[in-house]
Design a protein around this motif. Sequence first.
Motif, PDB file in Angstrom:
ATOM      1  N   LYS A  31      -3.092  33.420  -2.738  1.00  0.00           N
ATOM      2  CA  LYS A  31      -4.496  33.714  -2.395  1.00  0.00           C
ATOM      3  C   LYS A  31      -5.059  34.559  -3.481  1.00  0.00           C
ATOM      4  CE  LYS A  31      -4.011  33.560   2.914  1.00  0.00           C
ATOM      5  NZ  LYS A  31      -4.401  34.190   3.885  1.00  0.00           N
ATOM      6  N   TRP A  32      -4.241  35.335  -4.082  1.00  0.00           N
ATOM      7  CA  TRP A  32      -5.017  36.143  -5.057  1.00  0.00           C
ATOM      8  C   TRP A  32      -5.284  35.274  -6.322  1.00  0.00           C
ATOM      9  CZ3 TRP A  32      -7.343  40.582  -5.306  1.00  0.00           C
ATOM     10  CH2 TRP A  32      -7.071  41.388  -4.402  1.00  0.00           C
ATOM     11  N   ASP A  33      -4.394  34.377  -6.556  1.00  0.00           N
ATOM     12  CA  ASP A  33      -4.490  33.524  -7.858  1.00  0.00           C
ATOM     13  C   ASP A  33      -5.470  32.801  -7.644  1.00  0.00           C
ATOM     14  OD1 ASP A  33      -2.189  34.431  -9.076  1.00  0.00           O
ATOM     15  OD2 ASP A  33      -0.902  32.450  -8.596  1.00  0.00           O
ATOM     16  N   ALA A  34      -5.988  32.411  -6.599  1.00  0.00           N
ATOM     17  CA  ALA A  34      -7.102  31.364  -6.243  1.00  0.00           C
ATOM     18  C   ALA A  34      -8.576  32.444  -6.046  1.00  0.00           C
ATOM     19  CB  ALA A  34      -7.179  30.798  -5.034  1.00  0.00           C
ATOM     20  N   CYS A  35      -8.165  33.657  -5.553  1.00  0.00           N
ATOM     21  CA  CYS A  35      -9.430  34.592  -5.679  1.00  0.00           C
ATOM     22  C   CYS A  35      -9.755  34.843  -7.077  1.00  0.00           C
ATOM     23  CB  CYS A  35      -9.217  35.876  -4.645  1.00  0.00           C
ATOM     24  SG  CYS A  35     -10.380  36.718  -4.821  1.00  0.00           S
ATOM     25  N   LEU A  36      -8.737  35.223  -7.854  1.00  0.00           N
ATOM     26  CA  LEU A  36      -9.159  35.426  -9.236  1.00  0.00           C
ATOM     27  C   LEU A  36      -9.733  34.288 -10.137  1.00  0.00           C
ATOM     28  CD1 LEU A  36      -6.093  37.776 -10.250  1.00  0.00           C
ATOM     29  CD2 LEU A  36      -8.346  38.586  -9.680  1.00  0.00           C
ATOM     30  N   ASP A  37      -9.156  33.287  -9.604  1.00  0.00           N
ATOM     31  CA  ASP A  37      -9.643  32.153 -10.552  1.00  0.00           C
ATOM     32  C   ASP A  37     -11.039  31.760 -10.359  1.00  0.00           C
ATOM     33  OD1 ASP A  37      -9.220  29.749 -12.197  1.00  0.00           O
ATOM     34  OD2 ASP A  37      -9.528  28.289 -10.459  1.00  0.00           O
ATOM     35  N   LEU A  38     -11.449  31.637  -9.108  1.00  0.00           N
ATOM     36  CA  LEU A  38     -12.640  31.450  -8.352  1.00  0.00           C
ATOM     37  C   LEU A  38     -13.623  32.633  -8.949  1.00  0.00           C
ATOM     38  CD1 LEU A  38     -14.545  29.615  -6.673  1.00  0.00           C
ATOM     39  CD2 LEU A  38     -14.131  31.077  -4.770  1.00  0.00           C
ATOM     40  N   SER A  39     -13.391  33.676  -8.996  1.00  0.00           N
ATOM     41  CA  SER A  39     -14.191  35.049  -9.664  1.00  0.00           C
ATOM     42  C   SER A  39     -14.467  34.782 -10.945  1.00  0.00           C
ATOM     43  CB  SER A  39     -13.515  36.430  -9.163  1.00  0.00           C
ATOM     44  OG  SER A  39     -13.004  36.527  -7.950  1.00  0.00           O
ATOM     45  N   ILE A  40     -13.363  34.588 -11.823  1.00  0.00           N
ATOM     46  CA  ILE A  40     -13.744  34.283 -13.250  1.00  0.00           C
ATOM     47  C   ILE A  40     -14.793  33.287 -13.452  1.00  0.00           C
ATOM     48  CG2 ILE A  40     -12.477  33.734 -15.375  1.00  0.00           C
ATOM     49  CD1 ILE A  40     -10.075  35.367 -14.233  1.00  0.00           C
ATOM     50  N   HIS A  41     -14.463  32.121 -12.730  1.00  0.00           N
ATOM     51  CA  HIS A  41     -15.529  31.213 -13.098  1.00  0.00           C
ATOM     52  C   HIS A  41     -16.881  31.490 -12.761  1.00  0.00           C
ATOM     53  CE1 HIS A  41     -11.745  28.389 -13.364  1.00  0.00           C
ATOM     54  NE2 HIS A  41     -12.602  27.741 -14.050  1.00  0.00           N
ATOM     55  N   ARG A  42     -17.015  32.046 -11.417  1.00  0.00           N
ATOM     56  CA  ARG A  42     -18.276  32.644 -10.837  1.00  0.00           C
ATOM     57  C   ARG A  42     -18.964  33.409 -11.875  1.00  0.00           C
ATOM     58  NH1 ARG A  42     -17.641  32.754  -4.470  1.00  0.00           N
ATOM     59  NH2 ARG A  42     -17.598  30.370  -4.069  1.00  0.00           N
ATOM     60  N   VAL A  43     -18.127  34.361 -12.543  1.00  0.00           N
ATOM     61  CA  VAL A  43     -18.754  35.347 -13.259  1.00  0.00           C
ATOM     62  C   VAL A  43     -19.271  34.626 -14.756  1.00  0.00           C
ATOM     63  CG1 VAL A  43     -18.227  37.436 -15.196  1.00  0.00           C
ATOM     64  CG2 VAL A  43     -17.727  37.435 -12.362  1.00  0.00           C
ATOM     65  N   ALA A  44     -18.493  33.897 -15.302  1.00  0.00           N
ATOM     66  CA  ALA A  44     -18.654  33.089 -16.385  1.00  0.00           C
ATOM     67  C   ALA A  44     -19.811  32.196 -16.319  1.00  0.00           C
ATOM     68  CB  ALA A  44     -17.571  32.476 -16.622  1.00  0.00           C
TER      69      ALA A  44
END
Length: 84
Positions: A49-62
């Motif tokens: 869950k944390w891996d998916a959350c961080l991946d999605l957050s990084i993509h959205r910020v970029a």
Amino acid sequence: MAESSENATAAPVPAPPAAPAPATVLSPAPKMSPPANSGIPSRYDLHAKWDACLDLSIHRVAYSSLAGAFGGLILFHEPSMDVR
């Protein structure tokens, strides 16, 4: 008058509920699952869950940073002045 126990009939026993039919379509397996020997169900695997959350957050910020920079360049550019 109250009924005597001799005249009272026993209430019918309800039938047990029928077992649900097995599902013919299997749900898709989750993308990330814990190792087989960990014994943690995938819905409780916090690492995935944390891996998916961080991946999605990084993509959205970029992506939003790039979109904001591009929008700022388009909206707030200074008109060129040709002074000779």
